[in-house]
Design a protein around this motif. Structure first.
Motif, mmCIF file in Angstrom:
data_model
loop_
_atom_site.group_PDB
_atom_site.id
_atom_site.type_symbol
_atom_site.label_atom_id
_atom_site.label_comp_id
_atom_site.label_asym_id
_atom_site.label_seq_id
_atom_site.Cartn_x
_atom_site.Cartn_y
_atom_site.Cartn_z
ATOM 1 N N TYR A 7 35.022 40.667 35.748
ATOM 2 C CA TYR A 7 34.419 41.510 36.774
ATOM 3 C C TYR A 7 32.912 41.307 36.756
ATOM 4 O O TYR A 7 32.310 41.165 35.696
ATOM 5 C CB TYR A 7 34.710 42.988 36.498
ATOM 6 N N VAL A 8 32.298 41.312 37.926
ATOM 7 C CA VAL A 8 30.843 41.235 38.013
ATOM 8 C C VAL A 8 30.290 42.546 37.456
ATOM 9 O O VAL A 8 30.669 43.632 37.901
ATOM 10 C CB VAL A 8 30.392 41.016 39.469
ATOM 11 N N GLN A 9 29.429 42.467 36.445
ATOM 12 C CA GLN A 9 28.925 43.661 35.761
ATOM 13 C C GLN A 9 28.248 44.630 36.727
ATOM 14 O O GLN A 9 28.471 45.839 36.655
ATOM 15 C CB GLN A 9 27.940 43.255 34.656
ATOM 16 N N SER A 10 27.443 44.139 37.648
ATOM 17 C CA SER A 10 26.640 45.027 38.501
ATOM 18 C C SER A 10 27.451 45.744 39.570
ATOM 19 O O SER A 10 27.070 46.828 40.008
ATOM 20 C CB SER A 10 25.503 44.240 39.157
ATOM 21 N N THR A 11 28.583 45.160 39.997
ATOM 22 C CA THR A 11 29.345 45.758 41.101
ATOM 23 C C THR A 11 30.758 46.178 40.713
ATOM 24 O O THR A 11 31.391 46.948 41.429
ATOM 25 C CB THR A 11 29.470 44.765 42.269
ATOM 26 N N ALA A 13 33.179 44.178 40.886
ATOM 27 C CA ALA A 13 34.076 43.359 41.711
ATOM 28 C C ALA A 13 34.809 42.341 40.835
ATOM 29 O O ALA A 13 34.210 41.721 39.950
ATOM 30 C CB ALA A 13 33.285 42.631 42.794
ATOM 31 N N LEU A 14 36.094 42.183 41.103
ATOM 32 C CA LEU A 14 36.904 41.207 40.377
ATOM 33 C C LEU A 14 36.482 39.807 40.773
ATOM 34 O O LEU A 14 36.386 39.479 41.952
ATOM 35 C CB LEU A 14 38.386 41.423 40.684
ATOM 36 N N TYR A 15 36.213 38.967 39.790
ATOM 37 C CA TYR A 15 35.807 37.580 39.999
ATOM 38 C C TYR A 15 37.074 36.726 39.985
ATOM 39 O O TYR A 15 37.927 36.899 39.119
ATOM 40 C CB TYR A 15 34.860 37.171 38.866
ATOM 41 N N GLY A 35 25.752 34.474 35.354
ATOM 42 C CA GLY A 35 25.709 35.890 35.715
ATOM 43 C C GLY A 35 26.095 36.744 34.534
ATOM 44 O O GLY A 35 26.313 36.249 33.425
ATOM 45 N N THR A 36 26.209 38.032 34.787
ATOM 46 C CA THR A 36 26.594 38.981 33.749
ATOM 47 C C THR A 36 27.913 39.619 34.150
ATOM 48 O O THR A 36 28.063 40.098 35.276
ATOM 49 C CB THR A 36 25.502 40.052 33.552
ATOM 50 N N TYR A 37 28.860 39.632 33.211
ATOM 51 C CA TYR A 37 30.238 40.006 33.518
ATOM 52 C C TYR A 37 30.818 41.004 32.525
ATOM 53 O O TYR A 37 30.315 41.172 31.416
ATOM 54 C CB TYR A 37 31.123 38.750 33.504
ATOM 55 N N ILE A 38 31.910 41.609 32.958
ATOM 56 C CA ILE A 38 32.811 42.365 32.092
ATOM 57 C C ILE A 38 34.058 41.495 31.979
ATOM 58 O O ILE A 38 34.586 41.029 32.994
ATOM 59 C CB ILE A 38 33.202 43.714 32.726
ATOM 60 N N ILE A 39 34.518 41.262 30.758
ATOM 61 C CA ILE A 39 35.721 40.453 30.568
ATOM 62 C C ILE A 39 36.774 41.322 29.893
ATOM 63 O O ILE A 39 36.523 41.915 28.849
ATOM 64 C CB ILE A 39 35.442 39.193 29.725
ATOM 65 N N ARG A 40 37.943 41.402 30.526
ATOM 66 C CA ARG A 40 39.041 42.217 30.001
ATOM 67 C C ARG A 40 40.196 41.305 29.619
ATOM 68 O O ARG A 40 40.595 40.434 30.381
ATOM 69 C CB ARG A 40 39.501 43.218 31.055
ATOM 70 N N PHE A 41 40.728 41.525 28.422
ATOM 71 C CA PHE A 41 41.880 40.795 27.902
ATOM 72 C C PHE A 41 43.037 41.786 27.816
ATOM 73 O O PHE A 41 42.891 42.851 27.197
ATOM 74 C CB PHE A 41 41.599 40.258 26.490
ATOM 75 N N ARG A 42 44.197 41.442 28.400
ATOM 76 C CA ARG A 42 45.347 42.337 28.297
ATOM 77 C C ARG A 42 46.642 41.550 28.415
ATOM 78 O O ARG A 42 46.706 40.519 29.079
ATOM 79 C CB ARG A 42 45.312 43.446 29.330
#
Length: 171
Positions: A7-11, A13-15, A35-42
């Protein structure tokens, strides 16, 4: 078969990251822009007990290796109903570490049409927050210091309440 979501950290939004599941050896490879992101592992396989992991503020400016270890967890499930014992849809449940106020990552943590929820969380002691939409006029509920060391079922009955509204302005 661990699924990665970026996900884009600032918004938020799923990348789009095609082919973003691990192979049989746990390896993955995706391509993102700088860029800067959130990364989720599941885990995406039914019945697997790998607790989701979320890494925030991941800044990518060149090729980067991100290794992580999944831990096994427990299923916390139950139903959320109103005082008439009718199921309540789309209630958000949060699992909070009392000592730090950190919210545990629990994707898909809202109730379904039958009021059912199921979360996969690590062992520990947590505060559970049950948060219906204000439009339902149901009072949020909290269950404090819940020990999770095995699969557990916790049902909630939410009482009816009243809306408080108004306007706050500068004096």
């Amino acid at each position: 078969d661990i699924d990665l979501n970026v996900y884009v950290q600032s918004t938020g939004a799923l990348y789009n990251t095609p082919g973003d599941n691990t192979d049989a050896t746990g390896h993955y490879q995706i391509v993102v822009a700088d860029g800067t992101y959130i990364i989720r592992f599941r885990s995406t396989l039914p019945g697997q007990r790998w607790v989701p992991i979320e890494i925030t503020n991941v800044t990518i400016t060149n090729d980067t290796t991100i290794n992580t270890s999944m831990v096994s967890g427990y299923f916390l499930s139950g139903t959320v109903r109103n005082q008439a014992l009718a199921p309540v849809f789309d209630v958000d449940l949060d699992v909070v570490v009392p000592a730090t106020s950190q919210v545990i990552v629990t994707p898909s943590d809202n109730t379904d049409a039958a009021g059912f929820y199921q979360l996969l969380i690590p062992a520990g002691v947590f505060d559970l927050q049950v948060e219906p939409f204000a439009a339902t006029k149901l009072v949020p509920k909290e269950s404090l210091s819940v020990l999770i060391n095995a699969d557990k079922t916790i049902d909630f009955v939410l009482q009816s309440g009243f809306l408080i509204s108004g306007i706050v302005s500068a004096a």
